[in-house]
Design an enzyme around this catalytic site. Structure first.
Site, PDB file in Angstrom:
ATOM      1  N   ASP A  95       0.842  -1.184   0.000  1.00  0.00           N
ATOM      2  CA  ASP A  95       0.000   0.000   0.000  1.00  0.00           C
ATOM      3  C   ASP A  95       0.888   1.248   0.000  1.00  0.00           C
ATOM      4  O   ASP A  95       1.635   1.479   0.953  1.00  0.00           O
ATOM      5  CB  ASP A  95      -0.865  -0.041   1.276  1.00  0.00           C
ATOM      6  CG  ASP A  95      -2.200   0.618   1.089  1.00  0.00           C
ATOM      7  OD1 ASP A  95      -2.255   1.640   0.384  1.00  0.00           O
ATOM      8  OD2 ASP A  95      -3.182   0.125   1.677  1.00  0.00           O
ATOM      9  N   ASP A 196      -2.864   4.634  -2.652  1.00  0.00           N
ATOM     10  CA  ASP A 196      -3.891   5.249  -1.814  1.00  0.00           C
ATOM     11  C   ASP A 196      -4.367   6.580  -2.417  1.00  0.00           C
ATOM     12  O   ASP A 196      -3.541   7.366  -2.900  1.00  0.00           O
ATOM     13  CB  ASP A 196      -3.248   5.516  -0.446  1.00  0.00           C
ATOM     14  CG  ASP A 196      -4.245   5.887   0.627  1.00  0.00           C
ATOM     15  OD1 ASP A 196      -5.135   5.078   0.902  1.00  0.00           O
ATOM     16  OD2 ASP A 196      -4.125   6.994   1.199  1.00  0.00           O
ATOM     17  N   GLU A 249      -6.608   3.692  -5.803  1.00  0.00           N
ATOM     18  CA  GLU A 249      -7.834   3.985  -5.067  1.00  0.00           C
ATOM     19  C   GLU A 249      -8.305   5.345  -5.534  1.00  0.00           C
ATOM     20  O   GLU A 249      -7.625   6.356  -5.332  1.00  0.00           O
ATOM     21  CB  GLU A 249      -7.573   4.006  -3.564  1.00  0.00           C
ATOM     22  CG  GLU A 249      -8.868   4.182  -2.790  1.00  0.00           C
ATOM     23  CD  GLU A 249      -8.694   4.682  -1.370  1.00  0.00           C
ATOM     24  OE1 GLU A 249      -9.587   4.454  -0.555  1.00  0.00           O
ATOM     25  OE2 GLU A 249      -7.671   5.334  -1.075  1.00  0.00           O
ATOM     26  N   HIS A 323     -11.076  -2.236   4.496  1.00  0.00           N
ATOM     27  CA  HIS A 323     -10.835  -1.731   5.846  1.00  0.00           C
ATOM     28  C   HIS A 323     -11.488  -0.373   6.089  1.00  0.00           C
ATOM     29  O   HIS A 323     -11.359   0.169   7.187  1.00  0.00           O
ATOM     30  CB  HIS A 323      -9.324  -1.604   6.056  1.00  0.00           C
ATOM     31  CG  HIS A 323      -8.740  -0.584   5.131  1.00  0.00           C
ATOM     32  ND1 HIS A 323      -8.665  -0.785   3.772  1.00  0.00           N
ATOM     33  CD2 HIS A 323      -8.262   0.667   5.349  1.00  0.00           C
ATOM     34  CE1 HIS A 323      -8.160   0.292   3.204  1.00  0.00           C
ATOM     35  NE2 HIS A 323      -7.896   1.194   4.138  1.00  0.00           N
ATOM     36  N   ASP A 324     -12.123   0.196   5.071  1.00  0.00           N
ATOM     37  CA  ASP A 324     -12.790   1.498   5.236  1.00  0.00           C
ATOM     38  C   ASP A 324     -14.310   1.364   5.252  1.00  0.00           C
ATOM     39  O   ASP A 324     -15.018   2.375   5.303  1.00  0.00           O
ATOM     40  CB  ASP A 324     -12.421   2.439   4.075  1.00  0.00           C
ATOM     41  CG  ASP A 324     -10.965   2.884   4.126  1.00  0.00           C
ATOM     42  OD1 ASP A 324     -10.407   2.983   5.242  1.00  0.00           O
ATOM     43  OD2 ASP A 324     -10.398   3.128   3.050  1.00  0.00           O
TER      44      ASP A 324
HETATM   45  C1  GLC Z   1      -7.617   5.703   1.998  1.00  0.00           C
HETATM   46  C2  GLC Z   1      -7.423   4.577   2.979  1.00  0.00           C
HETATM   47  C3  GLC Z   1      -7.950   5.020   4.303  1.00  0.00           C
HETATM   48  C4  GLC Z   1      -7.173   6.230   4.752  1.00  0.00           C
HETATM   49  C5  GLC Z   1      -7.194   7.339   3.686  1.00  0.00           C
HETATM   50  C6  GLC Z   1      -6.164   8.370   3.951  1.00  0.00           C
HETATM   51  O1  GLC Z   1      -8.940   5.986   1.760  1.00  0.00           O
HETATM   52  O2  GLC Z   1      -8.018   3.421   2.495  1.00  0.00           O
HETATM   53  O3  GLC Z   1      -7.919   4.007   5.259  1.00  0.00           O
HETATM   54  O4  GLC Z   1      -7.704   6.742   5.934  1.00  0.00           O
HETATM   55  O5  GLC Z   1      -6.915   6.828   2.409  1.00  0.00           O
HETATM   56  O6  GLC Z   1      -4.881   7.862   3.723  1.00  0.00           O
END
Ligand code: GLC
Length: 548
Positions: A95, A196, A249, A323-324
């Site tokens: 990640d 990310d 993402e 995880h979100d």
């Molecule tokens: C992404 C991650 C999340 C994090 C955010 C900021 O959305 O999946 O868990 O809080 O980025 O890095």
């Protein structure tokens, strides 16, 4: 690489398995569970960040991108994990959090100490002439997106927590740092990368006030320069490796942009995560609300994305959980009356679509949200901030109910290995407490459950059936308000997939051209058929995939 044949499993290292009994999961714990992972026949494991971090946002605030946080283990542990996974043909996906770094990263510390080279790594701005913040942007975790930059009188931008300072990608040195970090991990044999919140790296150089929250996102999301920066990242790092697999993402993105990010001709990424389908239980776009999910909207969004990405030769990461997100089973299934059937139905829906499926740890056990009773159980900065906001307009009970159904901690609780006090995750009190492990745990699931076994079948089918990995997508029964159905086609092969999203039987009219002979590829009710009839009755949460 045929991305359609690959399946990715996601591990939240903090919660997978605690080998040293300090209440936190660790890399040695993952090594101990490799046999379990290998049973699923997955191809890659995406690990949420385990780099050095003060953990204000659970590792998404990275203080050293090249070091394993001692809480999780050592570089030797990582190398052992990587070698052992390789023996099972499982690759690693790391990640990479490059939109921001921790304010404890040396770049930020040097910037604070006055070094102009590092000050240029961040978005530092003066207050407005009236002394107010540089602009009116809001942090995604609540509150303003600006914090004081030491005693310099300036402010730094943080789209997320104040401990996560946004990096200025316009600065070529910042981009070079990102290439170097990816190449550092490539030199350790890593070929998978998840980037990310990658589509927010292209903020303008002039950061103007926004007029409303929707427009605000547009000011820094999917700007054209993002494509350029990803192309550069690709050319200077992972793109040099034919076997690399990457996923971006993409927050609040569009189909059009996602095609560009993932169409192989663009030389950007292998695929994208988008989230629109997980916002169908938001009230008017507001996550911290309680409304039933809008099935028609869910279907429409997923159909549009599947059709659009197919047409534009883009590629999607297929998923319900991560995880979100709170568990999909609580949102779109029925964890009380039909836990197994609805878990299998949700899995069928995504696993037979066009794209690469992602399984979040515990999904293969039919995991559900923890039955917490008070805010004391939550640690996530987002949940705590949301609760504090909600109690201004709701009773504490209502506010808690909303947080309970939406918190990211819901899916971050420890993996359930057995029914013991801490679910076999640890001998010590874990950082988040597991609940309901007597009902749901890996030991029980492997001995007498059906969900794990069903996931194994779905994964096997993706590898053996080209119509699943390579076929085109078209929607079926678009107006049906209970069934999510679609057709996959490849040359003269056809696969029709029917999923009943509700706990009541329903009868569907099978389209005339599909009333033909063939066989059932998978059914969560063990159904056998040698042709599709004109009328088909689907049982509660039934899934049926029929191949012609
Ligand atoms: C992404 C991650 C999340 C994090 C955010 C900021 O959305 O999946 O868990 O809080 O980025 O890095």
């Amino acid at each position: 690489m045929n991305l359609g044949k690959k399946v990715v499993y996601q591990i939240y290292p903090k919660s997978f398995y605690d080998s040293n009994n300090d209440g936190l999961g660790d890399i040695r714990g993952i090594i101990e569970k490799i046999d379990y992972l290998a049973k699923l026949n997955i191809d890659f494991i995406w690990f949420n960040p385990f780099f050095v971090s003060p953990q204000y946002d659970n590792g998404y605030d990275i203080a050293d991108y090249r070091k394993i946080d001692p809480k999780f283990g050592t570089m030797e542990d990582f190398e052992e994990l990587s070698a052992k996974l390789k023996e099972h043909n499982i690759g690693i996906m790391l990640d990479m959090v490059f939109n921001h770094c921790s304010t404890e990263h040396e770049w930020f510390k040097k910037a604070l100490a006055g070094d102009p080279k590092y000050q240029a790594y961040f978005y530092l701005r003066d207050p407005k002439p009236d002394g107010s913040l540089p602009n009116n942007w809001q942090s995604k975790f609540g509150g303003p997106a600006w914090a004081k930059f030491g005693d310099t009188g300036k402010y730094y931008l943080h789209l997320y927590a104040p401990q996560q300072a946004d990096l200025d990608w316009h600065n070529p040195d910042v981009r070079q740092e990102a290439f170097d970090i990816v190449n550092f991990w490539r030199s350790k044999g890593v070929s998978g990368f998840r980037f990310d919140v990658l589509n927010v790296i292209g903020k303008d150089t002039v950061l103007v006030d926004s007029t409303d929250p929707v427009e605000e996102k547009k000011l820094y999301t999917d700007t054209p320069v993002v494509q350029e920066y990803i192309k550069e990242l690709n050319a200077n790092s992972f793109g040099q490796d034919a076997e690399s697999i990457t996923v971006g993402e993409m927050s609040s993105t569009t189909i059009e942009n996602s095609i560009k990010y993932s169409n192989p001709d663009e030389h950007e990424l292998s695929m994208v995560f988008s989230f629109h389908h997980l916002k169908v239980d938001y009230d008017n776009g507001e996550k911290w609300s309680l409304v039933p999910f809008d099935f028609k909207k869910l279907k429409q969004i997923m159909f549009d994305w599947q059709s659009g990405m197919d047409k534009g030769n883009g590629w999607q990461a297929l998923f319900w959980n991560n995880h979100d997100q709170p568990w999909a089973l609580n949102r779109f299934g029925d964890p009380v009356h039909y836990r197994e059937k609805s878990a299998e139905m949700l899995a069928t829906t995504t696993h037979l679509l066009r794209g690469t499926p992602y399984i979040y740890m515990g999904e293969e056990l039919g995991m559900v949200d923890p039955s917490y009773k008070s805010m004391d159980n939550y640690v996530d900065i987002e949940a705590i901030n949301a609760y504090d906001e909600l109690v201004k307009t709701h009773t504490p009970e209502e506010a808690f109910k909303i947080v309970h159904s939406k918190a990211r901690d819901n899916s971050r609780t420890p993996m359930h290995w057995d029914d013991s006090e801490y679910a076999g995750f640890s001998q010590s009190k874990p950082w988040l407490i597991p609940t309901d492990q007597d009902e749901i745990n890996a030991e029980k699931e492997l001995a007498s459950g059906e969900i794990f076994d069903y996931y194994q079948k779905l994964i096997k089918l993706r590898k053996s059936e080209d119509v699943i990995s390579d076929g085109h997508f078209s929607p079926l029964l678009e107006d049906d308000d209970q069934v999510f159905a679609y057709l996959r086609t490849l040359n003269d092969e056809k696969l029709a997939v029917f999923n009943n999203f509700y706990g009541k039987e329903t009868e569907i009219d099978v389209p005339a051209d599909l009333q033909a002979s063939g066989h059932v590829l998978i059914s969560n009710y063990g159904r056998q058929l040698d042709s599709l009839p004109a009328k088909l009755t689907l049982k509660p949460y039934e899934s049926l995939a029929f191949k012609f």
